[in-house]
Scaffold this motif. Structure first.
Motif, short mmCIF file in Angstrom:
data_model
loop_
_atom_site.label_atom_id
_atom_site.label_comp_id
_atom_site.label_asym_id
_atom_site.label_seq_id
_atom_site.Cartn_x
_atom_site.Cartn_y
_atom_site.Cartn_z
N VAL A 26 -12.99 -50.38 1.92
CA VAL A 26 -11.72 -50.62 2.62
C VAL A 26 -11.31 -49.40 3.44
N LYS A 27 -11.54 -48.23 2.89
CA LYS A 27 -11.21 -47.00 3.62
C LYS A 27 -12.02 -46.91 4.91
N ASN A 49 -3.48 -52.47 3.46
CA ASN A 49 -3.92 -51.80 4.68
C ASN A 49 -3.79 -52.66 5.93
N GLY A 50 -3.01 -53.73 5.78
CA GLY A 50 -2.67 -54.53 6.96
C GLY A 50 -3.67 -55.61 7.34
N PHE A 51 -4.64 -55.89 6.47
CA PHE A 51 -5.60 -56.96 6.76
C PHE A 51 -5.13 -58.27 6.14
N LEU A 109 -6.90 -54.68 0.83
CA LEU A 109 -6.94 -55.20 2.21
C LEU A 109 -5.52 -55.45 2.70
N LYS A 115 -10.85 -49.49 7.45
CA LYS A 115 -9.58 -49.10 8.06
C LYS A 115 -9.79 -48.03 9.14
N ASP A 116 -10.63 -47.06 8.82
CA ASP A 116 -10.92 -45.99 9.79
C ASP A 116 -11.49 -46.57 11.09
N VAL A 161 -11.10 -49.62 12.31
CA VAL A 161 -10.10 -50.42 13.01
C VAL A 161 -9.15 -49.52 13.80
N GLN A 162 -8.89 -48.32 13.22
CA GLN A 162 -7.97 -47.40 13.89
C GLN A 162 -8.64 -46.62 15.02
#
Lengths: 409, 409
Positions: free
Chosen positions: A395-396, A324-326, A321, A399-400, A402-403
């Motif tokens: 997590v992947k 990945n910037g969380f 996390l 992340k997808d 959020v982007q």
């Protein structure tokens, strides 16, 4: 025959449709095949010898899970919340007083239940995201002199860990029972469970994911749920009462205001009192098969190994996390839970859109609960879902989302 | 890591063993494949849209089953007995008085529960195997002027059908609510359910096997279980409250002494109040799948056909029993139930040895309940077990046991 009947809804003429789903919320979690397999097994009568044997296996398995030798270790025939009702109904009588230390939803639910049960309730409430200081609590005990005090240690709505160190002295002084609810227990435990005379009272849905030693820690009542670390369907509330708790129950002035949840009747059905089994109620047969199978998995893995696995995998989750910037909601890693991770929704992101989109793709992570619903995500890594590959995938996918520009505020 | 743990019981290292069994007792009954199949389906979260849809399908299916348009039609998350607790907890407040007309176990259980809930209770009890006369009951109403009266119409421990004709006038006169429990309803119903203002209250485990029309008969509260005619595993208590019942609940002076069973909270979760769903508790996910599937079977067969089938097959059972020298406990055929037949144990036969021997051969029929345990057998023909070939086999196996010298007294 007359046919002036209300017709059946058309929808029932279609078969049930259940999409497969990876459950990384706060529970229910996914059933392993071995548990799912038991659910289509032939039913038995609720007093058949083979079924009573399954109940006895479950009872003994729960003693292992809770690390206790308590005779009265069993299940209430309802989902997790019924465990709270069973515990309150048996341990407290109308007119007794209860001080609730609340850091979120669970403390308020305990207060509300206490009021419904005719208890006099008092509250010390923390501002959201903070704890109540030991000084404040001690002052409240001094002021109200309650029969019992309810503390929610691990608040699953906020991830807050309420410390209870030092409270036992204040409780003792006023003959107050200390009742603690830990939906998800904190990891700094040995210091907060000193040996003492007060009555503890726990809800431990995280049982199996982190060390919990009922007898060694002098806990008087613990209850839990099946759909978290145990990976069984919801339907039973495992519960255990210490000898001290049973003394309190046996010396009640009034009968428990429920037959269904009466610990003495329930305990007889579960073979806890050494007496001949009386008919009490019909247990949820398949749910008992499920927890038998879930306890078998834990016994075969061993509690120590399960605790280690949850710890290792949740640390991986925290690292991934952060990489990945969380940001985790609970700042100190030692105060984070081994099976439920609370994550801040990044600024500019619509947290609820993200969870809805993930759900559509077959993955559940949960929003916050109550006031924190839109600000937090809750990621459960229970039992078989505490797994490196599954966690990397969660997590992947997060992340997808959020982007993805459609999920921006 | 320290390993001074209480070790797991060896028995949990073995897999669970469940023998196949034909369940012709008073329930649980056998699951059809279509129900069993749902039990290993993937779990869903308790607030996932797809799961809420399943709940709504169940709610609508229960309206068909109960023949009602009541908004508050749902399930309590416990087995059958929790339905009684849910009904009492919501419909009555502490200090109100309850007159229990009892002809066996269920009346006494209602009395005991009433006392636990702080109700003032009075009893009119019939000698075993007999009913209480309407005159006696009217006299008791006159004497006690209770807030509500509980009558167990179909007593599953004795097969006794308690008539309630003529009671409504006596109730009305003293503003008493009429609460009726029918574990297994009698078949002469239209005359005992006149349209009137009193509040009815039913436990109908036989629902689906004989006509039951909640709205037409003016019933205010009915509850049931899933493991009888519905052939689903035990774990839910279907329950419905009429508008009048809901008015009583909404005008309570005190909150219901349970959060888990609070009809307003439960009804919100089941989508009964048209408001946004709040988090109440985690429903037993798989059990909801099971009843959805069971209701689908009934909707596809139709209630009328199911009623006819149960009636035809139970008549066959009565004939076969008589042809083979057995005697039904309930003398008048019109007072016998369509899904539970009570049979006298023939003189000189050890009834309990017979049931134990049959159990060992994979067939359950039940002993009597309570005082009649050794004198009676109870044969359930619920749902898919109301089947000609299966019934012929049950009578054949029973006859073989009775003729076996080892089962003589």
């Amino acid at each position: 025959m007359s046919s002036n009947l209300i017709p059946p809804p058309d929808v029932l003429k279609e078969p049930i449709k259940i999409p497969p789903r990876q459950l990384f919320g706060p529970g229910p979690s996914n059933m392993p095949d071995a548990v799912a397999h038991t659910q289509s097994m032939s039913l038995l009568g609720h007093l058949h010898p083979e079924f009573l044997k399954v109940m006895h296996d479950v009872r003994d398995g729960l003693k292992y899970l809770f690390q206790t030798t308590n005779d009265f270790t069993m299940c209430a025939s309802g989902t997790g919340h019924s465990g709270m009702e069973c515990a309150f109904l048996n341990l407290l009588e109308r007119g007794e007083s209860l001080l609730c230390v609340t850091t979120g939803l669970w403390g308020r639910r305990a207060e509300s239940l206490g009021q419904r049960l005719g208890l006099q309730t008092f509250v010390v409430e923390a501002p959201q995201g903070e704890v109540v200081s030991v000084e404040e609590i001690s002052k409240a005990i001094e002021q109200h002199k309650p029969t019992a005090m309810f503390v929610c240690i691990g608040e699953s709505s906020t991830g807050i860990v309420q410390p209870i160190q030092g409270l036992s002295e204040a409780c003792k002084k006023h003959n107050t029972l200390l009742i603690a609810d830990t939906v998800s227990r904190s990891s700094n435990k040995s210091d907060i469970f000193p040996k003492k005379k007060q009555s503890y009272f726990f809800q431990v849905a995280s049982i199996g994911a982190e060390p919990f030693k009922m007898d060694e820690w002098g806990v008087d009542c613990v209850y839990s749920a099946t759909q978290k670390v145990l990976n069984a369907p919801p339907g039973l509330a495992p519960i255990s009462f210490s000898k001290r708790a049973m003394d309190k129950i046996r010396n009640r002035k009034t009968k428990v205001a429920s037959f269904y949840f009466d610990a003495l009747e329930l305990g007889n059905y579960w073979g806890c009192d050494g007496q001949i089994t009386r008919y009490h109620h019909t247990a949820p047969i398949s749910s008992v098969y499920a927890i038998r199978s879930a306890l078998s998995i834990i016994a075969n893995e061993s509690l120590e190994h399960s605790w280690e696995r949850h710890k290792t995998n949740v640390k991986l989750l925290h690292s991934l996390l952060e990489e990945n910037g969380f940001e985790c909601f609970v700042q100190k890693p030692e105060n984070r839970l081994a099976c439920l991770t609370v994550v801040k929704v990044p600024q500019g992101v619509d947290g609820k859109k993200v969870t809805a989109s993930l759900l559509g793709k077959g993955l559940e992570i949960a929003n916050g609960l109550g006031e924190s619903a839109a600000k937090l995500w809750r990621i459960g890594t229970f039992g078989g879902n505490s797994d490196e590959q599954k966690i990397r995938n969660v997590v992947k996918m997060l992340k997808d989302e959020v982007q993805n520009p459609t999920n921006k505020l």
